[in-house]
Motif scaffolding. Structure first.
Motif, PDB file in Angstrom:
ATOM      1  N   MET A  12     -12.219   4.963 -18.209  1.00  8.84           N
ATOM      2  CA  MET A  12     -11.746   3.967 -19.493  1.00  8.84           C
ATOM      3  C   MET A  12     -10.634   3.987 -19.645  1.00  8.84           C
ATOM      4  O   MET A  12      -9.533   4.819 -19.852  1.00  8.84           O
ATOM      5  N   ASN A  13      -9.865   2.985 -20.148  1.00  6.39           N
ATOM      6  CA  ASN A  13      -8.786   2.623 -20.573  1.00  6.39           C
ATOM      7  C   ASN A  13      -8.918   3.265 -22.450  1.00  6.39           C
ATOM      8  O   ASN A  13      -9.805   3.437 -22.387  1.00  6.39           O
ATOM      9  N   ILE A  14      -7.959   3.004 -22.773  1.00  5.50           N
ATOM     10  CA  ILE A  14      -7.763   3.807 -24.718  1.00  5.50           C
ATOM     11  C   ILE A  14      -8.636   2.311 -25.270  1.00  5.50           C
ATOM     12  O   ILE A  14      -9.304   3.548 -26.507  1.00  5.50           O
ATOM     13  N   SER A  15      -8.847   1.524 -24.847  1.00  6.07           N
ATOM     14  CA  SER A  15      -9.468   0.614 -26.515  1.00  6.07           C
ATOM     15  C   SER A  15     -11.159   1.045 -26.499  1.00  6.07           C
ATOM     16  O   SER A  15     -12.046   1.515 -27.181  1.00  6.07           O
ATOM     17  N   GLU A  16     -11.651   0.967 -25.096  1.00  2.00           N
ATOM     18  CA  GLU A  16     -13.131   1.861 -24.538  1.00  2.00           C
ATOM     19  C   GLU A  16     -13.616   2.807 -25.292  1.00  2.00           C
ATOM     20  O   GLU A  16     -14.408   3.446 -25.998  1.00  2.00           O
ATOM     21  N   VAL A  17     -12.562   4.045 -24.916  1.00  2.00           N
ATOM     22  CA  VAL A  17     -12.692   5.501 -26.046  1.00  2.00           C
ATOM     23  C   VAL A  17     -12.286   5.495 -26.632  1.00  2.00           C
ATOM     24  O   VAL A  17     -12.918   6.186 -27.809  1.00  2.00           O
ATOM     25  N   ALA A  18     -11.620   4.497 -27.378  1.00  2.00           N
ATOM     26  CA  ALA A  18     -11.173   4.645 -28.613  1.00  2.00           C
ATOM     27  C   ALA A  18     -13.146   4.342 -29.122  1.00  2.00           C
ATOM     28  O   ALA A  18     -13.497   4.823 -30.597  1.00  2.00           O
ATOM     29  N   ASP A  19     -13.222   3.129 -28.796  1.00  2.00           N
ATOM     30  CA  ASP A  19     -14.783   3.013 -29.368  1.00  2.00           C
ATOM     31  C   ASP A  19     -15.508   3.402 -29.562  1.00  2.00           C
ATOM     32  O   ASP A  19     -16.421   4.069 -30.063  1.00  2.00           O
ATOM     33  N   LYS A  20     -15.842   4.513 -28.178  1.00  2.00           N
ATOM     34  CA  LYS A  20     -16.567   5.275 -27.635  1.00  2.00           C
ATOM     35  C   LYS A  20     -16.629   6.788 -28.231  1.00  2.00           C
ATOM     36  O   LYS A  20     -17.493   7.361 -28.843  1.00  2.00           O
ATOM     37  N   SER A  21     -15.342   7.155 -28.391  1.00  2.10           N
ATOM     38  CA  SER A  21     -14.567   8.888 -29.395  1.00  2.10           C
ATOM     39  C   SER A  21     -14.949   8.307 -30.956  1.00  2.10           C
ATOM     40  O   SER A  21     -15.123   9.729 -32.155  1.00  2.10           O
ATOM     41  N   ILE A  64     -12.663   6.976 -32.845  1.00  2.82           N
ATOM     42  CA  ILE A  64     -10.783   7.328 -33.266  1.00  2.82           C
ATOM     43  C   ILE A  64      -9.820   6.161 -32.328  1.00  2.82           C
ATOM     44  O   ILE A  64     -10.148   5.816 -31.308  1.00  2.82           O
ATOM     45  N   ALA A  65      -8.548   5.839 -33.594  1.00  4.24           N
ATOM     46  CA  ALA A  65      -8.618   4.283 -33.607  1.00  4.24           C
ATOM     47  C   ALA A  65      -7.219   5.192 -32.078  1.00  4.24           C
ATOM     48  O   ALA A  65      -6.735   6.017 -31.849  1.00  4.24           O
ATOM     49  N   ALA A  66      -7.330   4.266 -32.004  1.00  8.25           N
ATOM     50  CA  ALA A  66      -6.325   4.145 -30.219  1.00  8.25           C
ATOM     51  C   ALA A  66      -4.829   4.351 -30.620  1.00  8.25           C
ATOM     52  O   ALA A  66      -4.144   5.870 -30.227  1.00  8.25           O
ATOM     53  N   LYS A  67      -3.740   4.302 -31.909  1.00  6.30           N
ATOM     54  CA  LYS A  67      -2.931   4.850 -32.103  1.00  6.30           C
ATOM     55  C   LYS A  67      -3.150   6.358 -32.787  1.00  6.30           C
ATOM     56  O   LYS A  67      -2.221   6.686 -32.442  1.00  6.30           O
ATOM     57  N   THR A  68      -4.149   6.871 -33.434  1.00  4.35           N
ATOM     58  CA  THR A  68      -4.869   8.155 -33.391  1.00  4.35           C
ATOM     59  C   THR A  68      -4.661   8.665 -32.241  1.00  4.35           C
ATOM     60  O   THR A  68      -4.168   9.860 -32.265  1.00  4.35           O
ATOM     61  N   ILE A  69      -5.235   7.602 -31.043  1.00  2.54           N
ATOM     62  CA  ILE A  69      -5.322   9.230 -30.036  1.00  2.54           C
ATOM     63  C   ILE A  69      -4.131   9.463 -29.290  1.00  2.54           C
ATOM     64  O   ILE A  69      -4.043  10.250 -28.845  1.00  2.54           O
ATOM     65  N   ARG A  70      -3.112   7.748 -29.593  1.00  2.12           N
ATOM     66  CA  ARG A  70      -1.623   8.134 -28.822  1.00  2.12           C
ATOM     67  C   ARG A  70      -1.322   9.339 -29.684  1.00  2.12           C
ATOM     68  O   ARG A  70      -0.068   9.773 -29.286  1.00  2.12           O
ATOM     69  N   TYR A  71      -0.983   9.099 -31.482  1.00  2.00           N
ATOM     70  CA  TYR A  71      -0.867  10.315 -31.641  1.00  2.00           C
ATOM     71  C   TYR A  71      -1.635  11.932 -31.144  1.00  2.00           C
ATOM     72  O   TYR A  71      -0.666  12.401 -30.423  1.00  2.00           O
ATOM     73  N   TYR A  72      -2.537  11.848 -31.631  1.00  2.00           N
ATOM     74  CA  TYR A  72      -3.400  13.201 -30.746  1.00  2.00           C
ATOM     75  C   TYR A  72      -2.155  13.402 -29.713  1.00  2.00           C
ATOM     76  O   TYR A  72      -1.641  14.738 -29.389  1.00  2.00           O
ATOM     77  N   GLU A  73      -2.521  12.831 -28.595  1.00  2.00           N
ATOM     78  CA  GLU A  73      -1.932  13.052 -26.755  1.00  2.00           C
ATOM     79  C   GLU A  73       0.022  13.635 -27.158  1.00  2.00           C
ATOM     80  O   GLU A  73       0.114  14.244 -26.762  1.00  2.00           O
ATOM     81  N   SER A  74       0.260  13.057 -28.167  1.00  2.00           N
ATOM     82  CA  SER A  74       1.774  13.338 -28.513  1.00  2.00           C
ATOM     83  C   SER A  74       1.910  14.296 -29.025  1.00  2.00           C
ATOM     84  O   SER A  74       3.246  15.074 -28.868  1.00  2.00           O
TER      85      SER A  74
END
Length: 130
Positions: free
Chosen positions: A1-10, A12-22
């Motif tokens: 899954m790419n980030i937009s797919e996982v954002a939709d399914k979770s 959580i906004a893509a930007k927030t996912i990247r923040y959590y990763e960082s």
């Protein structure tokens, strides 16, 4: 899954996912040859866990602790319960503070005539120490 797919399914906004990763909270997904993040079903499950915990008001630090406990199959449930009870106590303190604020504001609003007069008990109440 790419980030937009996982954002939709979770949820959580893509930007927030990247923040959590960082900050090391969220999963560090595998990178495709093109450099794009590729998320696994396990990554999605982790993000859903994070989303639910954040929705319940847990701090980033507490979510990290909960994730560690969730991943540790040898954990003691007492640790999870203690963390949750501490969070409940914090919520109860916030509720008590909000109820106090509401009482004060209601008292001030009841004293105000709400007409064309310049005197205002609400402003007077805000300008005095309590």
């Amino acid at each position: 899954m790419n980030i937009s797919e996982v954002a939709d399914k979770s949820g959580i906004a893509a930007k927030t996912i990247r923040y959590y990763e960082s900050i090391g909270l969220g999963p560090a997904p595998r990178r495709a040859e093109n450099g794009y993040r590729e998320y696994s079903p396990d990554d999605l499950e982790t993000l859903r866990f994070i989303h639910r915990a954040r929705d319940l008001g847990f701090s980033i630090r507490d979510v990290g602790d909960l994730l560690d406990l969730w991943r540790d199959r040898n954990r003691a449930s007492a640790e999870v319960k203690a963390l949750t009870e501490r969070h409940i106590a914090e919520i109860e303190q916030r509720i008590a503070h909000l109820q106090s604020m509401r009482r004060t504001l209601r008292e001030l609003a009841e004293k105000c005539h709400g007409d064309d007069r310049p005197d205002c008990p609400i402003l007077d109440g805000l300008s005095t120490e309590s």
